[in-house]
Design a protein around this motif. Structure first.
Motif, short mmCIF file in Angstrom:
data_model
loop_
_atom_site.label_atom_id
_atom_site.label_comp_id
_atom_site.label_asym_id
_atom_site.label_seq_id
_atom_site.Cartn_x
_atom_site.Cartn_y
_atom_site.Cartn_z
N GLN A 142 0.83 -1.21 0.00
CA GLN A 142 0.00 0.00 0.00
C GLN A 142 0.86 1.25 0.00
O GLN A 142 0.56 2.22 -0.70
N ALA A 163 2.23 1.77 -3.45
CA ALA A 163 1.19 2.24 -4.37
C ALA A 163 0.89 3.72 -4.13
O ALA A 163 0.72 4.49 -5.09
N GLU A 164 0.84 4.13 -2.86
CA GLU A 164 0.59 5.54 -2.55
C GLU A 164 1.74 6.41 -3.03
O GLU A 164 1.52 7.51 -3.54
N LYS A 194 3.68 5.76 -5.56
CA LYS A 194 3.59 5.82 -7.02
C LYS A 194 2.52 6.82 -7.46
O LYS A 194 2.73 7.60 -8.38
N LYS A 195 1.38 6.83 -6.77
CA LYS A 195 0.32 7.78 -7.10
C LYS A 195 0.79 9.22 -6.86
O LYS A 195 0.49 10.12 -7.63
N ALA A 196 1.50 9.43 -5.75
CA ALA A 196 1.99 10.77 -5.43
C ALA A 196 2.99 11.23 -6.47
O ALA A 196 3.01 12.42 -6.86
N GLU A 205 3.04 10.33 -9.63
CA GLU A 205 2.34 10.60 -10.88
C GLU A 205 1.62 11.94 -10.85
O GLU A 205 1.49 12.59 -11.88
N LYS A 206 1.18 12.38 -9.69
CA LYS A 206 0.46 13.65 -9.58
C LYS A 206 1.39 14.85 -9.76
O LYS A 206 0.95 15.90 -10.18
N LYS A 207 2.64 14.69 -9.43
CA LYS A 207 3.58 15.82 -9.53
C LYS A 207 4.10 16.03 -10.91
O LYS A 207 4.08 15.45 -11.82
#
Length: 59
Positions: free
Chosen positions: A47, A50-51, A53-55, A57-59
Motif C-alpha cells: 500500500q 502504491a501511494e 507511485k500515485k503521489a 504521478e500527480k507531480k
C-alpha cells in the motif's frame, strides 16, 4: 428417489469422501498470529508503494 440400500450406500460414500478432505488450519494460535502479522506487514508495504507511485504521478 433413492430407495432402500442405495440411500445407505450413498451416505457411506459421502462420509468416506468427507473424512478424506482436509479441514481447517493446522497452525497453533501463535503460529497463526505470526503468519497473519507477516501478511499484514507485506500488505502495508504494498500500500505504501502504491501511494508513493500515485503521489509521484500527480507531480
Amino acid at each position: 428417489m433413492a430407495r432402500g440400500n442405495q440411500r445407505e450406500k450413498a451416505r457411506e460414500k459421502n462420509l468416506k469422501e468427507q473424512a478424506g478432505k482436509k479441514k481447517g488450519n493446522n497452525m497453533s494460535g501463535t503460529e497463526f498470529a505470526k503468519a497473519k502479522e507477516d501478511t499484514a506487514a507485506i500488505m502495508r508495504a504494498k500500500q505504501a508503494a502504491a501511494e508513493a507511485k500515485k503521489a509521484a504521478e500527480k507531480k
